[in-house]
Design an enzyme around this catalytic site. Structure first.
Site, PDB file in Angstrom:
ATOM      1  N   GLY A   1     -19.417   6.955   3.159  1.00  0.00           N
ATOM      2  CA  GLY A   1     -18.219   6.319   2.611  1.00  0.00           C
ATOM      3  C   GLY A   1     -18.398   4.821   2.473  1.00  0.00           C
TER       4      GLY A   1
ATOM      5  N   SER B   1      -8.286   6.867  13.072  1.00  0.00           N
ATOM      6  CA  SER B   1      -7.024   6.235  12.686  1.00  0.00           C
ATOM      7  C   SER B   1      -6.073   6.227  13.864  1.00  0.00           C
ATOM      8  CB  SER B   1      -6.384   6.997  11.523  1.00  0.00           C
ATOM      9  OG  SER B   1      -5.042   6.579  11.302  1.00  0.00           O
TER      10      SER B   1
ATOM     11  N   TYR C   1      -3.391  14.908   7.904  1.00  0.00           N
ATOM     12  CA  TYR C   1      -4.270  13.750   8.117  1.00  0.00           C
ATOM     13  C   TYR C   1      -4.337  13.404   9.601  1.00  0.00           C
ATOM     14  CZ  TYR C   1      -6.009   8.929   7.593  1.00  0.00           C
ATOM     15  OH  TYR C   1      -6.734   7.776   7.683  1.00  0.00           O
TER      16      TYR C   1
ATOM     17  N   ILE D   1     -13.253  -0.049   3.871  1.00  0.00           N
ATOM     18  CA  ILE D   1     -13.811  -0.270   5.204  1.00  0.00           C
ATOM     19  C   ILE D   1     -15.326  -0.112   5.181  1.00  0.00           C
ATOM     20  CG2 ILE D   1     -13.900   0.632   7.557  1.00  0.00           C
ATOM     21  CD1 ILE D   1     -10.917   1.282   7.307  1.00  0.00           C
ATOM     22  N   GLY D   2     -15.806   0.898   4.470  1.00  0.00           N
ATOM     23  CA  GLY D   2     -17.248   1.117   4.402  1.00  0.00           C
ATOM     24  C   GLY D   2     -17.996  -0.055   3.807  1.00  0.00           C
TER      25      GLY D   2
ATOM     26  N   SER E   1     -18.854   2.901   0.028  1.00  0.00           N
ATOM     27  CA  SER E   1     -18.282   2.192  -1.117  1.00  0.00           C
ATOM     28  C   SER E   1     -16.782   1.987  -0.994  1.00  0.00           C
ATOM     29  CB  SER E   1     -18.564   2.969  -2.417  1.00  0.00           C
ATOM     30  OG  SER E   1     -17.920   4.234  -2.393  1.00  0.00           O
ATOM     31  N   GLY E   2     -16.164   2.523   0.072  1.00  0.00           N
ATOM     32  CA  GLY E   2     -14.737   2.327   0.297  1.00  0.00           C
ATOM     33  C   GLY E   2     -14.435   0.960   0.882  1.00  0.00           C
TER      34      GLY E   2
END
Length: 234
Positions: A7, A129, A142, A12-13, A9-10
């Site tokens: 991840g 989270s 989630y 946080i990533g 490219s997100g």
């Protein structure tokens, strides 16, 4: 030192990738739908490799990630918010959320554990989270998946305690980025007013926490949930 950011490219990533590069890591950035041209330009000249994989569909992870050798740190940041009443959640939604947040997390860890055990500073960091700790109305699925990540981290940390590999989770509050962009301005303002620090968390704060967990001096920090929530204890 080499790190794989799932991840990457997100919001946080990307922050984690930039911080690890600043810390002297080589980084393999996983992405799904990001613009590879833009990613390549952003990290031009830096020790970065890219790997595309749709984790919701991928069956043979070795086909995508098998080229990676001598891995020291595995960072798992992939995830999608899922808003709505539980009775409105379809089986497809449930299955995709489970696959992305838990099933592939366990499979990626299984794929790389033996490599990580050969490192002097093997690290697994999972970005979970605050909802994995407290639960959230209208985000039951989630919340359950993020809670599952935390349970997995605690269990795996004990399983690997006699090795060089540490396993930790980061539990952010509300981070400024793509997920918060789904709210309109008025709603976001109301949310911020309810936060003790009355501000969103900067992705760089999550990256800093990840950097700390990946440091060689963090070898005794394992099985923990690092709470980056601005005193937002619910």
């Amino acid at each position: 030192m080499k790190a794989l950011v799932i991840g990457g490219s997100g919001t946080i990533g990307m922050a984690i990738t930039e911080r690890l590069l600043a810390d002297g890591f080589e980084v393999v950035v996983h992405y799904n739908q990001a613009d590879i041209g833009a990613l390549s330009n952003q990290f031009h000249g830096q020790p970065v490799q890219f790997v595309q994989c749709d984790l919701k569909k991928a069956k043979d992870l070795n086909e995508h990630f098998g080229f990676i050798e001598n891995l020291d740190c595995l960072i798992y940041t992939s995830g999608n918010a899922l808003y709505g009443l539980l009775q409105d959640m379809t089986d497809v939604m449930l299955d995709e959320s489970y696959t992305l947040h838990l099933r592939q997390l366990m499979r990626v860890c299984r794929l790389f554990i033996d490599q990580l055990r050969q490192s002097q500073n093997g690290r697994i960091v999972v970005v979970s989270s605050i909802w994995g700790e407290t639960g959230a109305s209208l985000e039951t699925v989630y919340s359950a998946m993020k809670a599952g990540q935390i349970g997995f981290v605690k269990a795996l940390s004990q399983e690997l305690a006699l090795s060089t590999v540490t396993v930790n989770a980061i539990a952010p509050g509300i981070v400024s980025g793509r997920m918060t962009q789904t709210f309109d301005e008025e709603t976001l303002s109301e949310i911020i007013q309810e936060l003790p620090q009355q501000r969103l968390i900067d992705p760089q704060e999550i990256a800093h926490t990840c950097s700390y967990l990946c440091h060689p001096y963090a070898k005794s920090i394992t099985g923990t949930v690092q709470k980056v929530n601005g005193a937002w204890y619910l």
